[in-house]
Design an enzyme around this catalytic site. Structure first.
Site, PDB file in Angstrom:
ATOM      1  N   TYR A  46       0.839  -1.195   0.000  1.00  0.00           N
ATOM      2  CA  TYR A  46       0.000   0.000   0.000  1.00  0.00           C
ATOM      3  C   TYR A  46       0.876   1.248   0.000  1.00  0.00           C
ATOM      4  CZ  TYR A  46      -4.161  -2.838   0.972  1.00  0.00           C
ATOM      5  OH  TYR A  46      -5.195  -3.747   0.899  1.00  0.00           O
ATOM      6  N   GLU A  47       0.347   2.309  -0.573  1.00  0.00           N
ATOM      7  CA  GLU A  47       1.111   3.544  -0.788  1.00  0.00           C
ATOM      8  C   GLU A  47       1.641   4.152   0.510  1.00  0.00           C
ATOM      9  OE1 GLU A  47       0.248   7.921  -2.802  1.00  0.00           O
ATOM     10  OE2 GLU A  47      -0.961   6.199  -3.398  1.00  0.00           O
TER      11      GLU A  47
END
Length: 251
Positions: free
Chosen positions: A51-52
């Site tokens: 995830y970012e």
């Protein structure tokens, strides 16, 4: 025999099936996150979710509410800074698959999440913007796009190119020196589109159960090409539906 299912459930299942075990997947919140977590609970238990926010190998026991949801950090193999995610993982081409959606996508897989309307300074609608999507589109080895089909969303040319697909056609990505291959599949509620190997124009290659070619053609803003060997997606299995509905119930 499968239970009754919605077109959104078919779309999510279709996206999940596109993920192979042990692949490293850059995941966004929403449909991409749901599909990735469904894949990890069914056919791809060793799928690596990134995830970012900086979580590597997250294994959430419920669907995260945002990229900053604590369940991602709590279950991750490692947590690094956002610059490290982009500089050392994404940009060097270490991530296999990027999941993207958008407000508009065009016939060459370009995505708009910036503005609706031709005037950037005075648009009809100002959208959330780019985030990390341009880098995902440029650098992931492959990109999957998940969007519901409609003439407003599937347009001949996007109003603003936030994330590059194939530009104006084959060769544009190479000229720009982009590392990633670009969009390899667009999974929708009506079927699946893939880029033509010669032109890179999105072409309908599979229909969802119950949908028709006419419906797909009416849902895009260009003259949609149909593959000669047009297929039909298998409906969701009992297990896929059970796991998907259990996941969505945790939100």
């Amino acid at each position: 025999m499968s239970q009754e299912f919605t077109s959104d459930e078919m779309m999510t299942v279709g996206a999940a099936r596109s993920l192979e075990n042990e692949a490293k997947c850059f995941v966004g919140i929403g449909l991409p996150s749901t599909a990735a977590n469904l894949a990890r609970r069914t056919h791809a238990p060793d799928l690596v979710l990134i995830y970012e926010s900086g979580t590597l190998g997250a294994k959430p026991d419920r669907l995260p509410l945002s990229i900053g949801d604590g369940v991602l950090a709590d279950t991750a193999d490692s947590v690094v800074s956002v610059p490290e995610i982009f500089n050392y993982w994404l940009q060097p081409g270490r991530i296999d698959i990027g999941f993207l959606g958008g407000a508009q996508v065009d016939r060459f897989g370009n995505i708009n999440t910036t503005v609706i309307g031709g005037d950037y300074r005075n648009p009809k609608v100002r959208l959330p913007g780019a985030g990390g999507a341009p880098e995902i589109a440029a650098s992931c080895r492959e990109v999957l796009i998940v969007m519901r089909m409609s003439p407003r969303s599937f347009v001949d040319r996007v109003d603003f190119v936030t994330s590059l697909g194939y530009g104006t056609g084959k060769g544009d990505r190479d000229e720009l020196g982009l590392r990633g291959r670009g969009p390899v599949k667009v999974i929708t509620d009506l079927g699946v589109l893939r880029p033509d190997p010669e032109t890179c124009e999105l072409t309908l290659t599979e229909l969802s159960p119950g949908s028709t070619v006419e419906q797909a053609r009416e849902a895009v803003g260009w003259e949609l090409k149909i593959a000669d060997d047009l297929g039909r997606q298998d409906p969701p299995s009992e297990k896929e539906l059970e796991v998907l509905r259990a996941l969505k119930a945790t939100v």
